[in-house]
Design a protein around this motif. Structure first.
Motif, PDB file in Angstrom:
ATOM      1  N   LEU A 159     -11.862  -1.374  -5.310  1.00 27.51           N
ATOM      2  CA  LEU A 159     -11.606  -1.146  -4.387  1.00 27.51           C
ATOM      3  C   LEU A 159     -10.009  -2.185  -3.691  1.00 27.51           C
ATOM      4  CD1 LEU A 159     -14.131   0.093  -4.110  1.00 27.51           C
ATOM      5  CD2 LEU A 159     -14.690  -1.532  -1.279  1.00 27.51           C
ATOM      6  N   ILE A 160      -8.742  -1.832  -3.132  1.00 27.60           N
ATOM      7  CA  ILE A 160      -8.099  -2.220  -3.183  1.00 27.60           C
ATOM      8  C   ILE A 160      -7.971  -2.714  -1.282  1.00 27.60           C
ATOM      9  CG2 ILE A 160      -5.423  -3.191  -2.780  1.00 27.60           C
ATOM     10  CD1 ILE A 160      -5.205  -1.627  -5.913  1.00 27.60           C
ATOM     11  N   ILE A 161      -8.329  -3.321  -0.305  1.00 24.04           N
ATOM     12  CA  ILE A 161      -8.161  -3.491   0.846  1.00 24.04           C
ATOM     13  C   ILE A 161      -7.475  -4.765   2.077  1.00 24.04           C
ATOM     14  CG2 ILE A 161      -9.410  -3.428   2.740  1.00 24.04           C
ATOM     15  CD1 ILE A 161     -11.740  -3.049   0.935  1.00 24.04           C
ATOM     16  N   THR A 162      -6.198  -3.929   2.367  1.00 24.36           N
ATOM     17  CA  THR A 162      -5.425  -4.666   3.162  1.00 24.36           C
ATOM     18  C   THR A 162      -6.102  -5.792   4.224  1.00 24.36           C
ATOM     19  OG1 THR A 162      -4.126  -3.729   4.458  1.00 24.36           O
ATOM     20  CG2 THR A 162      -3.271  -3.775   1.665  1.00 24.36           C
ATOM     21  N   ILE A 210       0.344  -1.178  -0.013  1.00 22.77           N
ATOM     22  CA  ILE A 210       0.428   0.435   0.164  1.00 22.77           C
ATOM     23  C   ILE A 210       1.232   1.191   0.027  1.00 22.77           C
ATOM     24  CG2 ILE A 210      -1.571   1.504   1.153  1.00 22.77           C
ATOM     25  CD1 ILE A 210      -2.969  -1.378  -0.058  1.00 22.77           C
ATOM     26  N   ASN A 211       2.422   1.342   0.951  1.00 23.18           N
ATOM     27  CA  ASN A 211       2.940   2.527   0.516  1.00 23.18           C
ATOM     28  C   ASN A 211       3.708   2.647  -0.042  1.00 23.18           C
ATOM     29  OD1 ASN A 211       1.909   2.785   3.440  1.00 23.18           O
ATOM     30  ND2 ASN A 211       4.366   2.078   4.555  1.00 23.18           N
ATOM     31  N   ASP A 247      -5.682   0.171   4.024  1.00 25.49           N
ATOM     32  CA  ASP A 247      -4.665  -0.604   4.298  1.00 25.49           C
ATOM     33  C   ASP A 247      -5.203  -0.671   5.678  1.00 25.49           C
ATOM     34  OD1 ASP A 247      -2.594  -2.179   5.860  1.00 25.49           O
ATOM     35  OD2 ASP A 247      -1.261  -0.313   5.305  1.00 25.49           O
ATOM     36  N   GLU A 248      -6.173  -2.145   6.506  1.00 33.58           N
ATOM     37  CA  GLU A 248      -6.465  -1.996   7.846  1.00 33.58           C
ATOM     38  C   GLU A 248      -7.469  -0.944   8.338  1.00 33.58           C
ATOM     39  OE1 GLU A 248      -5.744  -4.708   8.823  1.00 33.58           O
ATOM     40  OE2 GLU A 248      -4.176  -6.282   8.710  1.00 33.58           O
ATOM     41  N   PRO A 249      -8.448  -0.758   6.973  1.00 34.41           N
ATOM     42  CA  PRO A 249      -9.161   0.528   7.123  1.00 34.41           C
ATOM     43  C   PRO A 249     -10.131  -0.012   8.931  1.00 34.41           C
ATOM     44  CG  PRO A 249     -10.074  -1.431   5.342  1.00 34.41           C
ATOM     45  CD  PRO A 249      -9.332  -1.519   6.260  1.00 34.41           C
ATOM     46  N   PHE A 250     -10.508  -0.573   9.242  1.00 38.25           N
ATOM     47  CA  PHE A 250     -11.418  -1.108  10.509  1.00 38.25           C
ATOM     48  C   PHE A 250     -10.392  -0.807  11.823  1.00 38.25           C
ATOM     49  CE2 PHE A 250     -12.365  -3.692   6.950  1.00 38.25           C
ATOM     50  CZ  PHE A 250     -13.988  -3.173   6.468  1.00 38.25           C
ATOM     51  N   VAL A 251      -8.801  -0.552  11.659  1.00 36.13           N
ATOM     52  CA  VAL A 251      -8.933  -0.678  12.909  1.00 36.13           C
ATOM     53  C   VAL A 251      -9.284   0.455  13.844  1.00 36.13           C
ATOM     54  CG1 VAL A 251      -6.099  -0.013  13.684  1.00 36.13           C
ATOM     55  CG2 VAL A 251      -6.634  -1.306  12.167  1.00 36.13           C
ATOM     56  N   ASN A 252      -9.517   0.674  14.939  1.00 28.13           N
ATOM     57  CA  ASN A 252     -10.115   1.804  15.631  1.00 28.13           C
ATOM     58  C   ASN A 252     -11.075   2.042  15.478  1.00 28.13           C
ATOM     59  OD1 ASN A 252      -6.977   1.406  17.641  1.00 28.13           O
ATOM     60  ND2 ASN A 252      -5.889   2.804  15.967  1.00 28.13           N
TER      61      ASN A 252
END
Length: 247
Positions: free
Chosen positions: A185-188, A44-45, A158-163
């Motif tokens: 969409l590209i989702i890790t 992603i980076n 990148d890990e959008p559901f964190v927190n």
């Protein structure tokens, strides 16, 4: 829409991405699944032009990605593992700034509506206070809003559901399911349950290598798909044979 061709990236003596290739078509939703340290965030980076890579080529919107070019970001919404803010801004000013950065053509009235809609949808509280005073959960909500404010064609998360709290997590899941019909969409994630309803295709990644590609359309049930995904990811886990003393 997006294509990685034989991308290699290393940090000192560790290879983070090893001759990595994949392609995402327009309006396709891709889940990149792997354990911590598998290479998801590096991927992603690189796509966000935050870090350089040693070998390979990347194409986005049919143009070759140049490390010095950011024009493609006008049509891309990013969520990075380490979010970037202007923390002195409040939410309204920050979203206004982000929208204007991507496009000067938005009418002020239309932009105000977008900002209010996103704040309401995500339940962002204390919108007049500086972002620096926010909890990690509310900062994550601001990041999500900023990724959507310019209505991009491509979402790279990148890990959008964190927190996120449970209610916002469900809001985001439903939103991404709806957006998957009109956006790419590209989702890790390393949490399969969170992306199982969103994506059309899954890339299993481990130690910087593409282990397997799994298409949702090949499965008769979601349970079968979920079990297969979890089975592939669990193969890369180390056995805890050295912890027999805990049993």
């Amino acid at each position: 829409m997006v294509e990685f061709k034989n991308i290699t990236k290393s940090y000192r003596n560790k290879i983070a991405l090893d001759n990595f290739s994949f392609k995402v078509n327009q309006n396709e939703s891709i889940g990149i699944i792997g354990n911590n340290g598998s290479g998801k965030t590096t991927l992603i980076n690189i796509l966000g032009n935050l870090i350089k890579y040693e070998k390979g080529e990347i194409f986005i919107f049919n143009d070759k990605l140049d490390p010095k070019t950011n024009e493609y970001k006008k049509n891309t919404g990013f969520i990075f593992s380490y979010p970037y803010y202007i923390e002195e801004f409040n939410v309204i000013n920050y979203l206004y700034f982000v929208a204007r950065f991507h496009s000067q053509e938005l009418e002020t009235k239309s932009l105000k509506k977008r900002i209010n809609d996103l704040i309401e949808l995500l339940g962002i509280e204390e919108k007049e206070k500086p972002i620096s005073t926010f909890s990690e959960g509310n900062k994550r909500k601001v990041t999500i809003a900023a990724s959507l404010i310019h209505n991009p064609k491509l979402l790279v998360y990148d890990e959008p559901f964190v927190n996120l709290d449970i209610s916002t997590l469900e809001v985001l899941k439903k939103l991404l399911i709806n957006l998957s019909n009109s956006k790419t969409l590209i989702i890790t994630s390393h949490h399969i349950d969170l992306v199982i309803d969103i994506c059309d295709k899954y890339l299993i990644i481990d130690n910087g290598k593409l282990i397997k590609t799994i298409n949702k359309s090949s499965y008769k049930s979601m349970e079968e798909l979920k079990n297969d995904l979890k089975g592939e990811v669990s193969k890369s886990n180390n056995e805890n044979s050295n912890l027999n003393w805990l049993i």
